[in-house]
Scaffold this active site. Sequence first.
Site, PDB file in Angstrom:
ATOM      1  CB  SER A 245      -0.831  -0.011   1.268  1.00  0.00           C
ATOM      2  OG  SER A 245      -0.099   0.166   2.536  1.00  0.00           O
ATOM      3  CE  LYS A 246      -1.733   6.526  -3.310  1.00  0.00           C
ATOM      4  NZ  LYS A 246      -2.567   7.863  -3.468  1.00  0.00           N
TER       5      LYS A 246
END
Length: 472
Positions: free
Chosen positions: A241-242
């Site tokens: 994920s980010k």
Amino acid sequence: MAGTGQVVTRFAPSPTGYLHIGGARTALFNYLYARHFGGRFLLRIEDTDRARSTEAAVAAILDGMAWLGLDADEPPVMQFERAPRHAAVARGLLDAGDAYRCYATAEELTAMREGQRAAKQPQRYDGRWRDRTDAPDLPFVIRFRAPRDGSVTIADRVQGEVTVANAELDDMVLLRSDGTPTYMLAVVVDDEDMGVTHVIRGDDHLNNAFRQLALIRAAGFREPVYAHVPLIHGPDGAKLSKRHGAMAVDEYRDTLGLLPEAVNNYLLRLGWGHGDEEFIDRERAVALFDLGGVGRGPARFDVRKLENVNGHYLRLADDARLVALVTPRIEAALGGPFDPAPLVALMGELKLRAKDLNELADATLFLFRARPLAMDEKAAKLLASAPDGILRDAALALGQTGDWSAPALEAAVKTLAEARELGLGKIAQPLRAAVTGTSTSPGLFDVLAVLGRNETLGRIEDASRQTEGQAA
């Protein structure tokens, strides 16, 4: 677009968002596999979600692919434009009895799912219109008549043999009530028409493969070879994920300042390997890549490892290319254009100390800053602890040098060190601080030669005054 017996792979992103790092790896694997076998690599933009697909996302995908050098062998296929062909296949299956009309309303289907949930049953379509022959004057969808008995086995080139009972597969929708095709239908038809022989994609599509294979067989299409690659996880083992550093491919270029060959190399090694080789350029990657080297476990993304790979490729990169790449970053920092001559002269050394283009640009700014230079903390300490009068003496020695070249300047400073009975470093370190404002730089005497006589002596004078003022 029919096949010719050669290997044909495809990358099929949805333009509902950016080209992320996992998608880029999928594209790379498909590209390398096709190139390894002398086949074709194709691109399909799956834009059937009209509400979420955007032209900006399409442009970002094409830009990211171009930056990574993953050029398709044909213009991209736009899936939405092929909707009439998809619908024709669905109607053909309907005529052949491999599909049927379903008149169930949205309310009926919601009630069906709620009942299944309450009974703790799998939530899937119950086939209520599968064998009915009446045709009420109501909107309908076309559903695939999936096999009920037996099982389907996929000999996946990464996952191995995987088997699912047909009873677990429901009758999926092929055409919606408005006549538009679903993703599952469009993918199968497009792969057939594009001649795709190998479907290489993330293992989150493995469940789809069983439904698609049943549809492929009913339609009489050629069965592709499947290879479902484990997804990329973060360093903590969670889905990428980010917060792990995952971002759009263009941000790796624009924000992190990475080189495409480094990103390609790192993505290649995320889930694929060839012995202990860490640095593999494009030519060697094409020669080596095969699906047998893809692991079954999720790869772990690590930004620091990516930066280390990038540092390796920075050191190998052509100096003129790096000058062109860092120039916009330097202009942004300086607020305008600059004379690139010092940058050109020192790039061979500057690139040895940087891990990305941002660091490389920052390391050059001392060449173009206006006087008096601001000193960083380490440089200020070097100047404060310098032997008394050493900067004045250095300025005098250098100013008397007729030949303003690195060897001549080094000889002058060495002579001064001997005269003052000092080690060379006792002069070179404060001198570096005076002319760069930092404690690190390319070779000191190369820097002096590039800065020129007037700029060098002016910077030394500024630093000398500053040091003397602080001492007073």
